[in-house]
Write a protein that holds these residues in place. Structure first.
Motif, mmCIF file in Angstrom:
data_model
loop_
_atom_site.group_PDB
_atom_site.id
_atom_site.type_symbol
_atom_site.label_atom_id
_atom_site.label_comp_id
_atom_site.label_asym_id
_atom_site.label_seq_id
_atom_site.Cartn_x
_atom_site.Cartn_y
_atom_site.Cartn_z
ATOM 1 N N GLY A 97 -60.082 -78.680 24.357
ATOM 2 C CA GLY A 97 -59.117 -77.945 23.546
ATOM 3 C C GLY A 97 -57.752 -78.576 23.651
ATOM 4 N N GLY A 98 -56.799 -77.954 22.994
ATOM 5 C CA GLY A 98 -55.433 -78.457 23.041
ATOM 6 C C GLY A 98 -55.178 -79.499 21.967
ATOM 7 N N ALA A 99 -56.216 -80.128 21.459
ATOM 8 C CA ALA A 99 -56.110 -81.129 20.388
ATOM 9 C C ALA A 99 -57.511 -81.309 19.823
ATOM 10 C CB ALA A 99 -55.587 -82.447 20.936
ATOM 11 N N VAL A 136 -65.629 -77.217 21.289
ATOM 12 C CA VAL A 136 -64.206 -77.235 20.966
ATOM 13 C C VAL A 136 -63.668 -75.811 21.046
ATOM 14 C CG1 VAL A 136 -62.472 -77.818 19.220
ATOM 15 C CG2 VAL A 136 -64.558 -79.191 19.408
ATOM 16 N N GLY A 137 -62.510 -75.663 21.662
ATOM 17 C CA GLY A 137 -61.832 -74.363 21.675
ATOM 18 C C GLY A 137 -60.457 -74.552 21.073
ATOM 19 N N TRP A 138 -59.934 -73.522 20.472
ATOM 20 C CA TRP A 138 -58.576 -73.588 19.922
ATOM 21 C C TRP A 138 -57.793 -72.368 20.384
ATOM 22 C CZ3 TRP A 138 -56.451 -69.765 16.792
ATOM 23 C CH2 TRP A 138 -55.150 -70.034 16.320
ATOM 24 N N GLY A 139 -56.542 -72.620 20.679
ATOM 25 C CA GLY A 139 -55.677 -71.507 21.054
ATOM 26 C C GLY A 139 -54.282 -72.020 21.282
ATOM 27 N N MET A 140 -53.463 -71.169 21.861
ATOM 28 C CA MET A 140 -52.058 -71.510 22.077
ATOM 29 C C MET A 140 -51.557 -70.779 23.313
ATOM 30 S SD MET A 140 -50.452 -70.865 18.332
ATOM 31 C CE MET A 140 -48.916 -71.685 18.690
ATOM 32 N N THR A 141 -50.471 -71.272 23.855
ATOM 33 C CA THR A 141 -49.799 -70.575 24.952
ATOM 34 C C THR A 141 -49.530 -69.124 24.535
ATOM 35 O OG1 THR A 141 -48.782 -72.661 25.544
ATOM 36 C CG2 THR A 141 -47.776 -70.672 26.473
ATOM 37 N N GLU A 142 -49.140 -68.938 23.279
ATOM 38 C CA GLU A 142 -48.812 -67.600 22.764
ATOM 39 C C GLU A 142 -50.051 -66.724 22.614
ATOM 40 O OE1 GLU A 142 -47.678 -70.458 21.675
ATOM 41 O OE2 GLU A 142 -45.647 -70.336 20.861
ATOM 42 N N GLY A 197 -48.142 -71.912 13.270
ATOM 43 C CA GLY A 197 -47.606 -73.246 12.988
ATOM 44 C C GLY A 197 -48.717 -74.247 12.686
ATOM 45 N N ASP A 198 -49.962 -73.771 12.697
ATOM 46 C CA ASP A 198 -51.086 -74.619 12.293
ATOM 47 C C ASP A 198 -51.471 -74.265 10.865
ATOM 48 O OD1 ASP A 198 -51.495 -76.018 14.716
ATOM 49 O OD2 ASP A 198 -52.511 -74.288 15.577
ATOM 50 N N VAL A 199 -52.035 -75.249 10.181
ATOM 51 C CA VAL A 199 -52.552 -75.036 8.831
ATOM 52 C C VAL A 199 -54.057 -75.263 8.918
ATOM 53 C CG1 VAL A 199 -52.476 -75.885 6.448
ATOM 54 C CG2 VAL A 199 -50.386 -75.829 7.835
ATOM 55 N N THR A 220 -47.386 -77.051 10.509
ATOM 56 C CA THR A 220 -46.059 -76.884 9.926
ATOM 57 C C THR A 220 -45.001 -77.084 11.003
ATOM 58 O OG1 THR A 220 -46.189 -74.519 10.298
ATOM 59 C CG2 THR A 220 -46.782 -75.296 8.109
ATOM 60 N N LYS A 221 -45.375 -76.954 12.284
ATOM 61 C CA LYS A 221 -44.373 -77.138 13.347
ATOM 62 C C LYS A 221 -44.138 -78.635 13.554
ATOM 63 C CE LYS A 221 -48.127 -75.806 16.448
ATOM 64 N NZ LYS A 221 -48.657 -74.710 17.219
ATOM 65 N N ASP A 222 -42.865 -78.967 13.758
ATOM 66 C CA ASP A 222 -42.496 -80.369 13.800
ATOM 67 C C ASP A 222 -42.557 -80.893 15.234
ATOM 68 O OD1 ASP A 222 -41.711 -82.819 13.087
ATOM 69 O OD2 ASP A 222 -39.641 -82.311 12.631
ATOM 70 N N ILE A 272 -45.281 -83.151 18.205
ATOM 71 C CA ILE A 272 -46.376 -84.110 18.344
ATOM 72 C C ILE A 272 -47.086 -83.768 19.638
ATOM 73 C CG2 ILE A 272 -46.847 -86.573 18.766
ATOM 74 C CD1 ILE A 272 -44.102 -86.991 17.206
ATOM 75 N N LYS A 273 -48.412 -83.810 19.631
ATOM 76 C CA LYS A 273 -49.120 -83.471 20.863
ATOM 77 C C LYS A 273 -49.794 -84.713 21.428
ATOM 78 C CE LYS A 273 -50.853 -79.409 22.788
ATOM 79 N NZ LYS A 273 -51.798 -78.321 22.729
ATOM 80 N N SER A 274 -49.367 -85.119 22.592
ATOM 81 C CA SER A 274 -49.824 -86.379 23.164
ATOM 82 C C SER A 274 -50.439 -86.116 24.534
ATOM 83 C CB SER A 274 -48.603 -87.294 23.286
ATOM 84 O OG SER A 274 -49.002 -88.566 23.663
ATOM 85 N N GLU A 286 -49.808 -82.631 25.850
ATOM 86 C CA GLU A 286 -48.429 -82.163 26.082
ATOM 87 C C GLU A 286 -47.592 -82.379 24.823
ATOM 88 O OE1 GLU A 286 -47.492 -80.778 28.842
ATOM 89 O OE2 GLU A 286 -48.860 -81.480 30.398
ATOM 90 N N TRP A 287 -46.622 -81.496 24.617
ATOM 91 C CA TRP A 287 -45.794 -81.565 23.415
ATOM 92 C C TRP A 287 -44.670 -82.577 23.531
ATOM 93 C CZ3 TRP A 287 -47.852 -79.554 19.361
ATOM 94 C CH2 TRP A 287 -48.614 -78.383 19.443
ATOM 95 N N ILE A 288 -44.395 -83.230 22.411
ATOM 96 C CA ILE A 288 -43.204 -84.075 22.273
ATOM 97 C C ILE A 288 -42.418 -83.486 21.109
ATOM 98 C CG2 ILE A 288 -42.352 -86.368 21.636
ATOM 99 C CD1 ILE A 288 -44.872 -87.553 22.898
HETATM 100 P P1 ADP Z 1 -52.789 -75.305 24.867
HETATM 101 O O1 ADP Z 1 -52.356 -75.403 26.281
HETATM 102 O O2 ADP Z 1 -53.967 -74.414 24.640
HETATM 103 O O3 ADP Z 1 -52.961 -76.645 24.220
HETATM 104 P P2 ADP Z 1 -50.274 -75.037 23.398
HETATM 105 O O4 ADP Z 1 -49.535 -73.803 23.101
HETATM 106 O O5 ADP Z 1 -49.627 -76.076 24.245
HETATM 107 O O6 ADP Z 1 -51.615 -74.539 24.071
HETATM 108 O O7 ADP Z 1 -50.742 -75.739 22.050
HETATM 109 C C1 ADP Z 1 -51.322 -75.028 21.002
HETATM 110 C C2 ADP Z 1 -51.466 -75.938 19.806
HETATM 111 O O8 ADP Z 1 -52.299 -77.050 20.141
HETATM 112 C C3 ADP Z 1 -52.133 -75.302 18.627
HETATM 113 O O9 ADP Z 1 -51.249 -74.531 17.852
HETATM 114 C C4 ADP Z 1 -52.644 -76.537 17.870
HETATM 115 O O10 ADP Z 1 -51.616 -77.161 17.114
HETATM 116 C C5 ADP Z 1 -53.035 -77.463 19.000
HETATM 117 N N1 ADP Z 1 -54.467 -77.300 19.306
HETATM 118 C C6 ADP Z 1 -55.016 -76.521 20.259
HETATM 119 N N2 ADP Z 1 -56.367 -76.598 20.229
HETATM 120 C C7 ADP Z 1 -56.683 -77.442 19.227
HETATM 121 C C8 ADP Z 1 -57.916 -77.919 18.653
HETATM 122 N N3 ADP Z 1 -59.101 -77.571 19.136
HETATM 123 N N4 ADP Z 1 -57.829 -78.770 17.600
HETATM 124 C C9 ADP Z 1 -56.636 -79.162 17.094
HETATM 125 N N5 ADP Z 1 -55.446 -78.748 17.579
HETATM 126 C C10 ADP Z 1 -55.464 -77.896 18.623
#
Ligand code: ADP
Length: 539
Positions: free
Chosen positions: A303-305, A324-330, A417-419, A434-436, A438-440, A443-445
Motif C-alpha cells: 500500500g501507500g502507492a 493491494v490496500g489503499w488508505g491515508m493517514t486521515e 485528493g485522489d481521483v 488533485t493534491k500537488d 509526489i510520493k517517493s 514518503e511525501w515530497i
Molecule cells: P499511507 O501511510 O497509508 O501511505 P498517506 O496518508 O501517507 O498514507 O498517503 C495516502 C495517499 O497515498 C493516498 O491518498 C494515495 O494518494 C496514496 N496511496 C495509498 N495507497 C495507494 C495505492 N494502493 N495505490 C495508489 N496510491 C496509493
C-alpha cells in the motif's frame, strides 16, 4: 427507544487487557540498535507497559499531554504505543525522515512534553533542541550499558526509567472518544497537518480491518509490519496483532534491507508482511540475486502507492500473494483492500491481473463516492473517474488545531485528493491526484517546497515540479525550469543549489529546460498539462 445493551468504552486499554489474559505467550521479536534479535511476549511487554505507565506519571505527564516517539519498529515502540495511550496521554509518532525544520514545526505544533527517541535520531534532536519550546526532556530508547553521549538536556535512559517501577497500575477509565494518538501527514500542501485518532476510532478500525477478506490476523499467523510505526500506527497492525494473538516481528532500523527482511521471514516463520512497493522490490531483488526463498511467507499487503505488475508477478513466482490496500493517514488508514471475489479467480490471466492491481475493494465501515467538480455523484461503472471522497467512524473529521477548517469536508465527506474510478463490485482504481505532492518510496515530497527553493535561483524565471515514474521509488520529482532571459544555468548548478534548502532525498535527479510552462485560466501552473507533456519521461 434505546437498546438495552452495555455501552462499555471501546479503548486501546481493552485490547491490552484482553491480550494479557488470552495471549500472554504470543511472541514479539525485534531487531533493535542494541540487540540484533530481542525476544519478548505480549505478557512481558504489557508487564513493562505497566511499569512505563508508572514512570510516565512520575515524569509529570497530565491527561491529554502529547508524548512523542521518534523511533523505528521494535518492542519498546510497541510498549510506548500502549503505555502512553492507555494512561490517557496522546502518543505522537514523529516521522524521522522529515526535514529537521518540519520535525521542529510538528513538535511545537503538537506541544509535545517528552520525546522518546532511538539513539540513531539523537543528532537531529541535538541540532533542534533550542527550537523545541514545549519539550521538558528526552528518553533514549536503550539500555544503561548502551546509553550514548548526548548534548541534550534532561535526558533519561528508557530501561533505567522503567526498571525501578512497579508492574501494577490502575488504568484510568477513558472516554472512548478521547484522543489516543497523533500522526502528522505531509501529504497535503502547506504545513504538515495532525490527524488525532481516538480510542474508539482505533478499536473500530482494528475490528473493521480484521475480516477474512482483509488483514485476517489470527493466532496461526506471524506478521511483520515493515510499514513504519510512525506511518499511521503501522497501518493499525500493532493493535490488530494484540487483538488477534498474532506473533509480531519488528525489523527495527533495517526495514529497507532485503537480506534482513528475508532472514527475519525465514527464521521467525513470517506468514504475512505489510509495506510499500519499494520494500517489496528490495526483498524480491535480494531473493533473485541470492537464490534464497521465503517459504513461510504466504501473503503481503502492499500500500501507500500503486503496485507494479512486474512486482506482483515476481512475488507470484515465490508463491507469495500480494494484496493491494489503499488508505491515508486521515483514514487510520484502511479504506479498500484487494481480495478477489470468488468468480474472479477463473478470469483470463490479464483480466485477473487488472483486478488484482486495483487499489482494492471497499471495506465495511467506510463509505466512498466519486464526484465531479460540482460535487455530483458519479456512477460506479469502472470507467468514469472523479474526486474520491470518504466518510466513516475511522475517518478524520478535522485536523488537529484546525477544527474550524472544513475545507476537506464538503457536506460531511472527506476529500482524499485522489481521483479514481469505482466499479460495480466496489473495486476502486486510482487514476490521478488533485493534491500537488509526489510520493517517493512511501514518503511525501512537497512539489511546492521544491519549486519555491528552485525559484530562489537567480537564473530561474519559473520552476515547476512533477512526479515521474521511477523503478525503485515508484515516483521521483522532475524539475522543469524556464530560464531567465539572457542566462544559461546548468543542470548541475540548479540541482546543487537545492542542497541544504530541502531534504536531500527531495532533490530531483533531473532538471529539464522548457520555453514555457503551461498555466490554467487562473494563472496557476497546470500540473495536469505538465504531466501530459512529460508522460513519456521516466527515470
Ligand atoms: P499511507 O501511510 O497509508 O501511505 P498517506 O496518508 O501517507 O498514507 O498517503 C495516502 C495517499 O497515498 C493516498 O491518498 C494515495 O494518494 C496514496 N496511496 C495509498 N495507497 C495507494 C495505492 N494502493 N495505490 C495508489 N496510491 C496509493
Amino acid at each position: 427507544m434505546l437498546g438495552q445493551m452495555m455501552d462499555d468504552a471501546l479503548t486501546i486499554t481493552s485490547i491490552m487487557k484482553f491480550a494479557m489474559k488470552v495471549f500472554p505467550d504470543t511472541e514479539i521479536v525485534s531487531v533493535t540498535g542494541d540487540n540484533p534479535r530481542h525476544r519478548s511476549t505480549f505478557g512481558k511487554a504489557f508487564t513493562r507497559v505497566h511499569q512505563l505507565a508508572n514512570a510516565l506519571s512520575k515524569l509529570g505527564c497530565a491527561p491529554g499531554d502529547r508524548i512523542a516517539t521518534l523511533a523505528w519498529n521494535d518492542y519498546r515502540h510497541f510498549e510506548l504505543y500502549y503505555g502512553i495511550s492507555c494512561s490517557g496521554y496522546v502518543c505522537h509518532t514523529i516521522n524521522p525522515r522529515l526535514f529537521p525544520e518540519q520535525v521542529s514545526y510538528i513538535v511545537n505544533h503538537a506541544e509535545d512534553q517528552w520525546i522518546f527517541v532511538d539513539p540513531a535520531f539523537l543528532p537531529m534532536l541535538e541540532q533542534l533542541q533550542a527550537e523545541l519550546k514545549t519539550v521538558r526532556g528526552f528518553v533514549v530508547l536503550t539500555s544503561k550499558a548502551a546509553m550514548p553521549e548526548t548534548s541534550l538536556n534532561n535526558v533519561r535512559c528508557y530501561e533505567e526509567l522503567i526498571e525501578a517501577e512497579a508492574d501494577s497500575f490502575t488504568w484510568p477509565e477513558l472516554d472512548e472518544n478521547s484522543a489516543s494518538s497523533l500522526c502528522y501527514t505531509s501529504g497535503t500542501t502547506g504545513n504538515p497537518k495532525g490527524v488525532l485518532y481516538s480510542h474508539r476510532s482505533t478499536v473500530l478500525h482494528c475490528l473493521g480491518t480484521n475480516t477474512k477478506d482483509t488483514l485476517a490476523l489470527a493466532p496461526d499467523e506471524t506478521i511483520m509490519p515493515v510499514v513504519p510505526m510512525f506511518h499511521v500506527n503501522a497501518w493499525g497492525s500493532v493493535y490488530g496483532a494484540a487483538m488477534a494473538g498474532t506473533k509480531l516481528v519488528f525489523p527495527g532500523p533495517k526495514m529497507g534491507d532485503g537480506e534482513t527482511l528475508a532472514t527475519l521471514i525465514n527464521e521467525e516463520g513470517v506468514t504475512f508482511a505489510l509495506g510499500v512497493p519499494t520494500v517489496w522490490l528490495a526483498l524480491v531483488n535480494y531473493l533473485q540475486e541470492s537464490g534464497s526463498k521465503v517459504e513461510s511467507l504466504q501473503r503481503l499487503v502492499v500500500g501507500g502507492a500503486a503496485c507494479p505488475r512486474s512486482l506482483m508477478e515476481a512475488m507470484d513466482a515465490y508463491n507469495v500473494d500480494m494484496h493491494v490496500g489503499w488508505g491515508m493517514t486521515e483514514m487510520s488508514p484502511l479504506g479498500t483492500y484487494n481480495t478477489l471475489l470468488p468468480w474472479m479467480h477463473d478470469l483470463p490471466e490479464d483480466e485477473k491481473f487488472a483486478y488484482r492491481l486495483k487499489a482494492g475493494r471497499l471495506i465495511y465501515g467506510v463509505e466512498m463516492r466519486i464526484v465531479d467538480e460540482e460535487v455530483n455523484e458519479l456512477a460506479w461503472d469502472g470507467k468514469v473517474s472523479g474526486r474520491l471522497q470518504v466518510r466513516g467512524p475511522w475517518i478524520c473529521k478535522s485536523y488537529y488545531k484546525l477544527e474550524d477548517s472544513d475545507a476537506h469536508l464538503p457536506d460531511g465527506w472527506f476529500d482524499t485528493g485522489d481521483v479514481a474510478t469505482i466499479d460495480q463490485y466496489g473495486f476502486m482504481q486510482i487514476t490521478d491526484r488533485t493534491k500537488d505532492v509526489i510520493k517517493s518510496g512511501g514518503e511525501w515530497i512537497s512539489s511546492i517546497d521544491v519549486e519555491n527553493a528552485a525559484m530562489g535561483h537567480e537564473d530561474v524565471a519559473e520552476a515547476a515540479v512533477i512526479g515521474v515514474p521511477h523503478p525503485k521509488w515508484t515516483e521521483r520529482p522532475l524539475l522543469v525550469v524556464v530560464k531567465r532571459p539572457g542566462s544559461e544555468p546548468q543542470k548541475a548548478d540548479l540541482l546543487g543549489y537545492l542542497d541544504g534548502k530541502i531534504a536531500k532525498w527531495w532533490i530531483p535527479e533531473d532538471c529539464v529546460f522548457v520555453e514555457e510552462i503551461p498555466h490554467t485560466a487562473t494563472g496557476k501552473v497546470s500540473k495536469k498539462d505538465l504531466r501530459e507533456l512529460f508522460a513519456d519521461y521516466s527515470y
